[in-house]
Scaffold this motif. Structure first.
Motif, mmCIF file in Angstrom:
data_model
loop_
_atom_site.group_PDB
_atom_site.id
_atom_site.type_symbol
_atom_site.label_atom_id
_atom_site.label_comp_id
_atom_site.label_asym_id
_atom_site.label_seq_id
_atom_site.Cartn_x
_atom_site.Cartn_y
_atom_site.Cartn_z
ATOM 1 N N ILE A 38 25.542 -35.585 5.673
ATOM 2 C CA ILE A 38 26.774 -36.253 6.131
ATOM 3 C C ILE A 38 27.873 -35.222 6.344
ATOM 4 N N TYR A 39 28.020 -34.275 5.407
ATOM 5 C CA TYR A 39 28.991 -33.202 5.611
ATOM 6 C C TYR A 39 28.593 -32.335 6.813
ATOM 7 N N GLN A 40 27.299 -32.104 6.987
ATOM 8 C CA GLN A 40 26.819 -31.333 8.131
ATOM 9 C C GLN A 40 27.264 -31.978 9.440
ATOM 10 N N GLU A 41 27.299 -33.298 9.452
ATOM 11 C CA GLU A 41 27.688 -34.016 10.663
ATOM 12 C C GLU A 41 29.190 -34.056 10.847
ATOM 13 N N ILE A 42 29.916 -34.334 9.770
ATOM 14 C CA ILE A 42 31.355 -34.550 9.933
ATOM 15 C C ILE A 42 32.113 -33.254 10.169
ATOM 16 N N ILE A 43 31.635 -32.138 9.650
ATOM 17 C CA ILE A 43 32.362 -30.875 9.812
ATOM 18 C C ILE A 43 32.477 -30.482 11.289
ATOM 19 N N PRO A 44 31.365 -30.367 12.036
ATOM 20 C CA PRO A 44 31.533 -30.025 13.460
ATOM 21 C C PRO A 44 32.213 -31.123 14.267
ATOM 22 N N ARG A 45 32.016 -32.380 13.884
ATOM 23 C CA ARG A 45 32.704 -33.464 14.589
ATOM 24 C C ARG A 45 34.213 -33.287 14.510
ATOM 25 N N GLU A 46 34.688 -32.993 13.318
ATOM 26 C CA GLU A 46 36.130 -32.877 13.127
ATOM 27 C C GLU A 46 36.679 -31.598 13.752
ATOM 28 N N LEU A 47 35.933 -30.511 13.644
ATOM 29 C CA LEU A 47 36.399 -29.260 14.220
ATOM 30 C C LEU A 47 36.457 -29.321 15.735
ATOM 31 N N SER A 48 35.678 -30.199 16.337
ATOM 32 C CA SER A 48 35.676 -30.322 17.803
ATOM 33 C C SER A 48 36.340 -31.607 18.273
ATOM 34 N N PHE A 49 37.047 -32.286 17.359
ATOM 35 C CA PHE A 49 37.610 -33.595 17.695
ATOM 36 C C PHE A 49 38.606 -33.508 18.855
ATOM 37 N N GLY A 50 39.451 -32.455 18.839
ATOM 38 C CA GLY A 50 40.438 -32.313 19.903
ATOM 39 C C GLY A 50 39.779 -32.163 21.261
ATOM 40 N N ALA A 51 38.724 -31.348 21.316
ATOM 41 C CA ALA A 51 38.008 -31.164 22.583
ATOM 42 C C ALA A 51 37.325 -32.451 23.016
ATOM 43 N N GLN A 52 36.720 -33.145 22.045
ATOM 44 C CA GLN A 52 36.005 -34.383 22.362
ATOM 45 C C GLN A 52 36.954 -35.452 22.896
#
Length: 528
Positions: free
Chosen positions: A353-367
């Motif tokens: 779950i942390y593996q998923e949320i970390i890149p999601r959040e770090l790329s949230f602005g781009a997404q």
């Protein structure tokens, strides 16, 4: 009926729970207390520390050999380095707890007189002496959230405890347990005024030991979940039990939050006649991640810290940047619960779950800024056309990667994060992305599972590599890695993405496409 607890200490009358005293080595703690030791208990947020301390305090008081008091000093956090205000908040919080557990022994006027006489830098020590004198048995003090304090306030607390250490047990607590997220070496003992730094060890060099409260074991996770079955008769299927364990790796808040979402929030799960399936676990996980629950929000906030970036960024890229990889940073992230470290020294992000949320959040602005429509990449039969999607990303990366990298905090991981933002924007509608990071292996692996209308799935593997040396060598190394991963995942299509970070090269030199057969797999390669 009872339920899975996700906020505050566990109360076994209200919550499904594991006996709190079973969470740590009680004989070791009792031994330290009997030896009049001062020690540290630490664990990541929402791991059950407070529940364990409260249970230990109750246990000691019922045994009758000690007078034990649990107190929380978080009230002093708002005052920051105003020692006078912080000390009043902390001491009156302790007094309130003391009146509940040992009524009529100390009154407000006693404390006011101590503050007036000894001031903020001596009142706590004097208060502890007063309590120890008036209690008929050795005084055991458990101080929670100690590392919420900073600077001069924290120094004052630690040094007043240290100053009275040699007068125990008659005139000072016989044993003190300091409890927080971090071990004492990482307490924020520095002044915001003059930036002077004092390490936690030197300010509290009477510490005998540091104990760490761990996650649930797989057996404990299963035991907790089956409390719901005992209470309601509702069955957790074996695949669901296994999935909860594999997604959380026993992190207590994640286990409880996932189970609560399944059993008390999802419509299908709330019907006690329905079995609880792996599909419900996946749906619940996705809802938790999207909502950014408080626990996950606190996790994301830590990613802004430079010492966290120094560890997490190499893990996202698979690269090791020797100059930035520091043992103290590793220990800090282990204490926070962000990563785990095995005896060999290898580190990994703590759970999927942390593996998923970390890149999601770090790329949230781009997404958020991507105007993409998933329908363009989905055929009439519901299948996703990943080849066309990656072909589109290749052009997108050419146009936007430089501007994105300029504003990204995790610049070295920029290409991988931008790809994941691009894919997440599309996959959100009907699938999931699983991420694997191999620190020191020079790659990031993505597994995409796409759900079809007939209940079947499509399975894809993508491996990302940064170009190191020649293109041919990078591709050769990547082929063996990606086909091995594809075999493990049972993928239908296999892709290898090569990112060239050389600024001197033109985009026409960086952009390429080819298909290579390797070990029986057809691997499609995109260079960019």
């Amino acid at each position: 009926m009872r339920f899975f607890n996700t906020a505050g200490p566990v109360n076994c009358q209200d919550h499904y729970c594991l006996p709190p005293l079973s969470r740590f080595d009680l004989p070791e703690i009792l031994s330290l207390i009997s030896q009049k030791k001062y020690f540290v208990l630490h664990a990541p947020r929402q791991s059950g520390k407070t529940s364990c301390l409260l249970a230990c305090s109750d246990y000691l008081n019922k045994q009758g050999d000690y007078c034990a008091l649990y107190t929380n000093v978080e009230a002093g956090q708002a005052a920051r380095e105003d020692v006078n205000l912080a000390m009043r908040a902390i001491l009156f919080g302790m007094l309130q707890r003391f009146e509940i557990n040992f009524p009529n022994l100390v009154i407000t006027d006693d404390l006011e007189q101590l503050i007036l006489k000894h001031g903020p830098y001596g009142a706590m020590g004097a208060f502890f002496s007063l309590l120890s004198d008036r209690l008929e048995k050795p005084f055991i003090l458990m101080i929670d959230e100690i590392d919420s304090l900073i600077g001069d306030t924290l120094i004052s607390v630690l040094r007043q405890i240290r100053a009275g250490y040699d007068t125990r047990p008659g005139n000072f607590p016989s044993s003190v347990i300091l409890c927080g997220v971090r071990d004492i070496r990482d307490y924020r003992i520095h002044s915001e005024k003059d930036k002077a730094i004092i390490t936690g060890g030197s300010a509290f060099n009477i510490k005998a030991k540091s104990l760490r409260l761990g996650n649930f074991s797989e057996e404990e996770t299963r035991t907790l979940l089956l409390e719901h079955t005992k209470e309601t008769g509702q069955v957790f299927e074996d695949d669901a039990l296994g999935s909860i364990w594999s997604l959380t790796m026993g992190q207590p808040w994640l286990v409880n939050a996932l189970a609560y979402e399944i059993c008390f929030e999802l419509k299908e799960g709330k019907d006690r006649e329905n079995h609880l399936t792996e599909n419900l676990v996946v749906e619940a996980k996705e809802r938790l991640v999207r909502r950014r629950e408080t626990h996950l929000d606190q996790l994301v906030d830590k990613l802004k810290e430079e010492r966290v970036r120094r560890v997490i960024e190499p893990m996202l890229t698979g690269e090791v940047f020797e100059q930035d990889f520091r043992p103290d940073d590793i220990a800090y992230l282990v204490d926070l619960g962000l990563i785990t470290q095995v005896s060999s020294g290898a580190v990994a992000i703590a759970n999927p779950i942390y593996q998923e949320i970390i890149p999601r959040e770090l790329s949230f602005g781009a997404q958020s800024g991507m105007a993409l429509e998933a329908s363009w990449y989905i055929s009439e039969d519901g299948k996703i056309r990943l080849y066309e999607l990656l072909e589109s990303f290749q052009q997108f990366f050419r146009e936007h990667s430089e501007s994105w990298t300029d504003i990204a905090q995790y610049k070295e991981a920029g290409p991988q994060l931008l790809l994941q933002a691009f894919l997440q924007r599309i996959i959100n509608g009907g699938g999931q992305i699983t991420r694997e990071y191999g620190l020191g292996m020079g790659r990031t692996d993505l597994f995409i599972l796409w759900n079809l209308p007939d209940g079947k799935t499509q399975r894809f593997v993508i491996e990302c590599k940064i170009l190191r040396g020649s293109r041919e060598k990078t591709i050769y190394n990547g082929l063996g890695q990606v086909t091995g991963y594809a075999d493990r995942c049972g993928a239908e299509e296999v892709y290898l993405l090569i990112f060239d970070r050389e600024k001197e090269k033109s985009w026409d030199e960086k952009i390429f496409f080819e298909t290579i057969e390797h070990d029986g797999w057809q691997v499609t390669i995109f260079g960019m």
